[in-house]
Design a protein around this motif. Sequence first.
Motif, mmCIF file in Angstrom:
data_model
loop_
_atom_site.group_PDB
_atom_site.id
_atom_site.type_symbol
_atom_site.label_atom_id
_atom_site.label_comp_id
_atom_site.label_asym_id
_atom_site.label_seq_id
_atom_site.Cartn_x
_atom_site.Cartn_y
_atom_site.Cartn_z
ATOM 1 N N PRO A 281 -19.593 -7.686 12.385
ATOM 2 C CA PRO A 281 -19.051 -8.855 13.106
ATOM 3 C C PRO A 281 -18.617 -9.978 12.159
ATOM 4 C CG PRO A 281 -21.126 -8.131 14.095
ATOM 5 C CD PRO A 281 -20.936 -7.318 12.850
ATOM 6 N N LEU A 282 -19.146 -9.997 10.928
ATOM 7 C CA LEU A 282 -18.780 -11.049 9.969
ATOM 8 C C LEU A 282 -17.311 -10.975 9.554
ATOM 9 C CD1 LEU A 282 -21.935 -11.108 7.660
ATOM 10 C CD2 LEU A 282 -21.184 -12.863 9.294
ATOM 11 N N TYR A 283 -16.638 -9.845 9.804
ATOM 12 C CA TYR A 283 -15.219 -9.727 9.431
ATOM 13 C C TYR A 283 -14.302 -10.519 10.362
ATOM 14 C CZ TYR A 283 -16.850 -5.582 6.821
ATOM 15 O OH TYR A 283 -17.509 -4.710 5.992
ATOM 16 N N GLN A 284 -14.844 -11.003 11.474
ATOM 17 C CA GLN A 284 -13.977 -11.586 12.518
ATOM 18 C C GLN A 284 -13.086 -12.713 11.994
ATOM 19 O OE1 GLN A 284 -15.673 -12.334 16.377
ATOM 20 N NE2 GLN A 284 -14.116 -13.840 16.913
ATOM 21 N N ALA A 285 -13.652 -13.639 11.232
ATOM 22 C CA ALA A 285 -12.867 -14.804 10.780
ATOM 23 C C ALA A 285 -11.681 -14.359 9.919
ATOM 24 C CB ALA A 285 -13.758 -15.773 10.017
ATOM 25 N N ASP A 286 -11.891 -13.387 9.048
ATOM 26 C CA ASP A 286 -10.803 -12.903 8.186
ATOM 27 C C ASP A 286 -9.712 -12.220 8.996
ATOM 28 O OD1 ASP A 286 -11.873 -13.806 5.798
ATOM 29 O OD2 ASP A 286 -13.107 -11.999 5.537
ATOM 30 N N VAL A 287 -10.120 -11.425 9.987
ATOM 31 C CA VAL A 287 -9.126 -10.739 10.824
ATOM 32 C C VAL A 287 -8.335 -11.770 11.620
ATOM 33 C CG1 VAL A 287 -8.785 -9.106 12.713
ATOM 34 C CG2 VAL A 287 -10.521 -8.639 10.989
ATOM 35 N N GLU A 288 -9.045 -12.739 12.195
ATOM 36 C CA GLU A 288 -8.399 -13.778 13.001
ATOM 37 C C GLU A 288 -7.308 -14.496 12.192
ATOM 38 O OE1 GLU A 288 -8.966 -14.307 16.179
ATOM 39 O OE2 GLU A 288 -8.473 -16.385 16.629
ATOM 40 N N ARG A 289 -7.653 -14.861 10.969
ATOM 41 C CA ARG A 289 -6.704 -15.561 10.106
ATOM 42 C C ARG A 289 -5.485 -14.686 9.805
ATOM 43 N NH1 ARG A 289 -10.041 -16.279 5.832
ATOM 44 N NH2 ARG A 289 -11.546 -17.438 7.064
ATOM 45 N N ALA A 290 -5.714 -13.423 9.520
ATOM 46 C CA ALA A 290 -4.603 -12.524 9.185
ATOM 47 C C ALA A 290 -3.716 -12.266 10.403
ATOM 48 C CB ALA A 290 -5.152 -11.202 8.639
ATOM 49 N N LEU A 291 -4.317 -12.138 11.577
ATOM 50 C CA LEU A 291 -3.518 -11.912 12.791
ATOM 51 C C LEU A 291 -2.689 -13.150 13.133
ATOM 52 C CD1 LEU A 291 -6.062 -9.992 15.074
ATOM 53 C CD2 LEU A 291 -4.000 -9.054 13.992
ATOM 54 N N ASP A 292 -3.282 -14.341 12.990
ATOM 55 C CA ASP A 292 -2.533 -15.584 13.225
ATOM 56 C C ASP A 292 -1.301 -15.639 12.327
ATOM 57 O OD1 ASP A 292 -4.350 -16.435 15.097
ATOM 58 O OD2 ASP A 292 -5.324 -17.927 13.803
ATOM 59 N N ALA A 293 -1.506 -15.280 11.058
ATOM 60 C CA ALA A 293 -0.401 -15.364 10.093
ATOM 61 C C ALA A 293 0.686 -14.334 10.422
ATOM 62 C CB ALA A 293 -0.934 -15.144 8.680
ATOM 63 N N ALA A 294 0.282 -13.157 10.874
ATOM 64 C CA ALA A 294 1.259 -12.087 11.106
ATOM 65 C C ALA A 294 1.953 -12.209 12.460
ATOM 66 C CB ALA A 294 0.573 -10.728 10.999
ATOM 67 N N PHE A 295 1.218 -12.600 13.486
ATOM 68 C CA PHE A 295 1.759 -12.521 14.853
ATOM 69 C C PHE A 295 1.791 -13.867 15.579
ATOM 70 C CE2 PHE A 295 -0.263 -8.268 14.183
ATOM 71 C CZ PHE A 295 0.905 -7.518 14.174
ATOM 72 N N GLY A 296 1.298 -14.940 14.968
ATOM 73 C CA GLY A 296 1.183 -16.222 15.670
ATOM 74 C C GLY A 296 -0.150 -16.294 16.399
ATOM 75 N N THR A 297 -0.417 -17.473 16.968
ATOM 76 C CA THR A 297 -1.762 -17.705 17.498
ATOM 77 C C THR A 297 -1.909 -17.383 18.978
ATOM 78 O OG1 THR A 297 -1.182 -20.001 17.860
ATOM 79 C CG2 THR A 297 -2.329 -19.483 15.810
ATOM 80 N N GLY A 298 -0.821 -17.007 19.655
ATOM 81 C CA GLY A 298 -0.923 -16.760 21.102
ATOM 82 C C GLY A 298 -1.541 -15.420 21.418
ATOM 83 N N GLY A 299 -1.562 -15.090 22.686
ATOM 84 C CA GLY A 299 -2.023 -13.771 23.117
ATOM 85 C C GLY A 299 -3.526 -13.714 23.262
ATOM 86 N N GLN A 300 -4.007 -12.558 23.662
ATOM 87 C CA GLN A 300 -5.439 -12.386 23.894
ATOM 88 C C GLN A 300 -6.034 -11.503 22.813
ATOM 89 O OE1 GLN A 300 -6.604 -11.751 28.085
ATOM 90 N NE2 GLN A 300 -4.548 -10.899 28.200
ATOM 91 N N ARG A 301 -7.252 -11.830 22.424
ATOM 92 C CA ARG A 301 -7.948 -11.015 21.431
ATOM 93 C C ARG A 301 -9.393 -10.822 21.860
ATOM 94 N NH1 ARG A 301 -5.566 -14.343 16.282
ATOM 95 N NH2 ARG A 301 -3.389 -13.868 16.723
#
Length: 329
Positions: A281-301
Amino acid sequence: MQRTQASLAVRYAGLPLLPSHDHLLGVIGYGAARPGLLPASCPFMMAPLLPASGTPAYEIWTAAAPTRPCQVGPVTGSCSQDLAFGTVWLDEGEEGLESAVEQAYLDIFAFLEQTGFNEPIRFWNYLTAITADDQGLERYRRFNVGRHRAFLARLRQAVPPAASCLGAHQGGSMIYFLAAREAAKAIENPRQVSAYAYPAQYGPRSPSFSRAALHGSEQSATLFISGTASIVGHETRHLGDVHGQIAETIENLQALITEAGSALSHSQPDDWALKIYLRDPLYQADVERALDAAFGTGGQRLYLHAEICRTDLLVEIEAMHHAAAKIPA
Ligand code: 3EB
């Protein structure tokens, strides 16, 4: 621009905030039991996976048209005008995992035949102890043997549907699925060997799934991207390097979006629902940051704590393009 209504929607919600009751296809709970408010007719499964945050979460599937409950053998589901949803627990009993998986899929095919929704479009498989040894063969590999047998006997499509297969930390093993009257269009990733063509080093039978599936018409298509990880060709990349694995996984997702082509040409971040499986679960912050950068901050996760079917994979991401495509006015 005008938006057509999607025939299907998913929502990841914390509380049982239930939308239009007569349109519910089914609900999956993560660390969450069946909500008291849920109509008795709505299929519910408490998945054997927990949210990464520890806060209970629901995955709520709704159809554009009213739904009715459908039960065929051990498969509990519901049907709308153009879609079916179903759930089944595996019964490992005396026979073991291979037979339990084969039987569960044969039961699913019986459900499909009886409801008239003959074409499966998306499967989710959550298995207990996915990488544990079972008499000399890993359980995920036994799962592949059982699934392959059932598909060989009953699948009418030339290539298998989209899927995810993850390891559960608690509870039993389950499968849930969506099906329709017409098959989805299978999409492969040019960066990867098709999973159904993996070489024998990954087990006696290859995993039966396609990398993505596009369902519906060009004007109103739903894209389902299978569980996607840091695999190039057929090999795991970035061993022990979570940042590298996240970046490679996003490259694979982008390659699939490119392959899906014009159906997604007006896509916006809000149209996407992503389910992210984390070995830690500690990977969440890194994934969140990478997804924001690649796809923008919208949508559901929705972030889940899961085991992944290769012990060297740290992250896996699946996606659904949630809204209907836009038709130019
Ligand atoms: C992979 O690409 C990672 O066996 O149904 C992803 C999605 C994976 C689905 C399945 C397995 C499955 O091989 C693992």
